[in-house]
Design a protein around this motif. Structure first.
Motif, PDB file in Angstrom:
ATOM      1  N   CYS A  18       0.942  -1.250  -0.065  1.00  0.00           N
ATOM      2  CA  CYS A  18      -0.098  -0.096   0.018  1.00  0.00           C
ATOM      3  C   CYS A  18       0.816   1.195  -0.041  1.00  0.00           C
ATOM      4  N   SER A  19       0.164   2.436  -0.112  1.00  0.00           N
ATOM      5  CA  SER A  19       0.961   3.946   0.211  1.00  0.00           C
ATOM      6  C   SER A  19       2.049   3.608  -0.796  1.00  0.00           C
ATOM      7  N   LEU A  20       3.520   3.972  -0.333  1.00  0.00           N
ATOM      8  CA  LEU A  20       4.753   4.371  -1.167  1.00  0.00           C
ATOM      9  C   LEU A  20       5.080   3.047  -1.985  1.00  0.00           C
ATOM     10  N   THR A  21       5.003   1.899  -1.347  1.00  0.00           N
ATOM     11  CA  THR A  21       5.447   0.697  -1.921  1.00  0.00           C
ATOM     12  C   THR A  21       4.574   0.205  -3.209  1.00  0.00           C
ATOM     13  N   VAL A  22       3.640   0.919  -3.474  1.00  0.00           N
ATOM     14  CA  VAL A  22       2.917   0.747  -4.693  1.00  0.00           C
ATOM     15  C   VAL A  22       2.840   2.012  -5.522  1.00  0.00           C
ATOM     16  N   ASN A  44       4.017  -2.702   8.715  1.00  0.00           N
ATOM     17  CA  ASN A  44       3.010  -3.440   7.779  1.00  0.00           C
ATOM     18  C   ASN A  44       1.775  -2.510   7.861  1.00  0.00           C
ATOM     19  N   HIS A  45       0.694  -2.665   7.199  1.00  0.00           N
ATOM     20  CA  HIS A  45      -0.427  -1.547   7.271  1.00  0.00           C
ATOM     21  C   HIS A  45      -1.348  -2.116   8.314  1.00  0.00           C
ATOM     22  N   THR A  46      -2.196  -1.020   8.635  1.00  0.00           N
ATOM     23  CA  THR A  46      -3.153  -1.560   9.899  1.00  0.00           C
ATOM     24  C   THR A  46      -4.276  -2.375   9.800  1.00  0.00           C
ATOM     25  N   TYR A  48      -3.464  -5.540   9.511  1.00  0.00           N
ATOM     26  CA  TYR A  48      -3.085  -6.766  10.229  1.00  0.00           C
ATOM     27  C   TYR A  48      -3.440  -6.559  11.696  1.00  0.00           C
ATOM     28  N   ALA A  49      -2.987  -7.341  12.515  1.00  0.00           N
ATOM     29  CA  ALA A  49      -3.676  -7.602  13.961  1.00  0.00           C
ATOM     30  C   ALA A  49      -2.546  -6.492  14.669  1.00  0.00           C
ATOM     31  N   SER A  50      -1.617  -6.467  14.280  1.00  0.00           N
ATOM     32  CA  SER A  50      -0.564  -5.454  15.174  1.00  0.00           C
ATOM     33  C   SER A  50       0.704  -5.059  13.951  1.00  0.00           C
ATOM     34  N   TRP A  51       1.147  -3.560  14.459  1.00  0.00           N
ATOM     35  CA  TRP A  51       2.276  -3.205  13.586  1.00  0.00           C
ATOM     36  C   TRP A  51       3.077  -2.193  14.587  1.00  0.00           C
ATOM     37  N   THR A  52       4.143  -1.935  13.919  1.00  0.00           N
ATOM     38  CA  THR A  52       5.190  -1.096  14.513  1.00  0.00           C
ATOM     39  C   THR A  52       4.987   0.321  13.729  1.00  0.00           C
ATOM     40  N   TYR A  53       5.203   1.385  14.566  1.00  0.00           N
ATOM     41  CA  TYR A  53       4.987   2.729  13.569  1.00  0.00           C
ATOM     42  C   TYR A  53       5.925   3.642  14.031  1.00  0.00           C
ATOM     43  N   THR A  54       7.073   4.058  13.181  1.00  0.00           N
ATOM     44  CA  THR A  54       7.821   5.143  13.491  1.00  0.00           C
ATOM     45  C   THR A  54       7.321   6.301  12.867  1.00  0.00           C
ATOM     46  N   ASP A  55       6.874   7.401  13.574  1.00  0.00           N
ATOM     47  CA  ASP A  55       6.350   8.621  12.853  1.00  0.00           C
ATOM     48  C   ASP A  55       7.678   9.387  12.376  1.00  0.00           C
ATOM     49  N   LEU A  56       7.436  10.101  11.285  1.00  0.00           N
ATOM     50  CA  LEU A  56       8.330  10.796  10.589  1.00  0.00           C
ATOM     51  C   LEU A  56       8.018  12.245  10.612  1.00  0.00           C
TER      52      LEU A  56
END
Ligand code: PXL
Length: 281
Positions: A18-22, A44-46, A48-56
């Motif tokens: 999704c997003s930039l990778t497409v 991974n996108h949201t 999924y059951a869980s994800w990490t998120y590094t805000d830029l």
């Protein structure tokens, strides 16, 4: 034809297409230079059951400021999924980068199926509404359109009057071109877009039979393809039709492999040869 330069501002979700990778590969397939400004890095996108998120967020404007001493004309700026508070940063970036002929295309990717995405609330909707006001082209789905207008979500199947009302109301916010995506017809058997160009005062509908399954990131594939086609100079309605057909073909390939693409997204890569053939015409 001179090469066009597109900036796209979205997250980088590593797994899940999704997003930039497409957006980056699709815009590259059009032969355009594509600059990607990441808003966050997720494992991974949201969906999924869980994800990490590094805000830029803190890095976005300083990155753009580094470009200013160099040639930095953008033909189109495409924004997608943004975190809370990032719409305002995008507005500041546009102020620095937009020239008279830069198209600002906003995909207000914050909701679907009558619900806001995880982590978003009314404040996010209000922020997105402010960004939409500055755009020249927007591509909301029915859920996002209704949220932006403060209307109750009536489901994805709309009457002609409802479509007209939504398109006119969105255009009244500012954008001259509006594409309402994911509109279903014939009791869910067909799906497509309602297309409005306020300058021509014309509404077009484009739809095809609906595939089963759910496809995460389909809106991102659609938006990237529309951006590529439009900036290439295709007439607006033809550009929407191409983007629709490209998503449709990607769904066809995805279904050959799996029942749906909710986690891994669309196999848009396999439809790139189809896209290039369409561009030869
Ligand atoms: O496809 C929209 C999207 C983009 N990026 C992230 C998302 C979503 C939708 O849920 O979670 C991180």
């Amino acid at each position: 034809m001179k090469q066009k330069r597109v900036l796209t501002i979205q997250d980088y979700s590593c797994l899940g297409r999704c997003s930039l990778t497409v957006a980056l590969p699709i815009l590259s397939a059009f032969g355009q230079e594509c600059v990607g400004l990441p808003t966050a890095v997720l494992s991974n996108h949201t969906a999924y059951a869980s994800w990490t998120y590094t805000d830029l967020s803190k890095d976005m404007l300083p990155s753009v400021e580094k470009w200013l001493p160099y040639e930095h004309h953008f033909d189109l700026i495409l924004t997608g999924y943004l975190g809370n508070g990032q719409s305002k940063i995008v507005e500041d970036i546009c102020q620095k980068l937009q020239s008279k002929d830069t198209v600002l295309m906003v995909d207000p990717a914050f909701a679907d199926n009558g619900k806001l995405y995880s982590g978003f609330d009314e404040n996010h909707t209000a922020e997105m509404r402010e960004l939409v006001k500055k755009a020249s082209l927007i591509v909301p789905n029915v859920t996002e359109a209704c949220a932006l207008l403060g209307k109750e979500f009536p489901g994805d199947e709309l009457t002609k009057d409802q479509i007209t009302d939504i398109l006119h109301s969105l255009a009244a916010l500012g954008p001259k071109k509006v594409v309402l995506t994911g509109v279903t017809l014939a009791h869910g058997k067909r799906v497509g877009e309602a297309i409005y160009d306020a300058e021509e005062n014309e509404i077009d509908l484009y739809y095809t039979p609906c595939y089963p399954g759910r496809y995460h990131g389909a809106g991102d594939v659609f938006a990237a393809c529309l951006a590529g086609a439009y900036v290439r100079g295709l007439p607006f309605v033809e550009a929407v039709e191409l983007a629709h057909d490209y998503v449709h073909r990607s769904m066809h390939y995805t279904l050959q492999d799996k029942e749906d693409g909710i986690l891994y997204g669309l196999e848009f890569e396999r439809a790139i040869p189809y896209l290039l053939k369409r561009l030869e015409k």
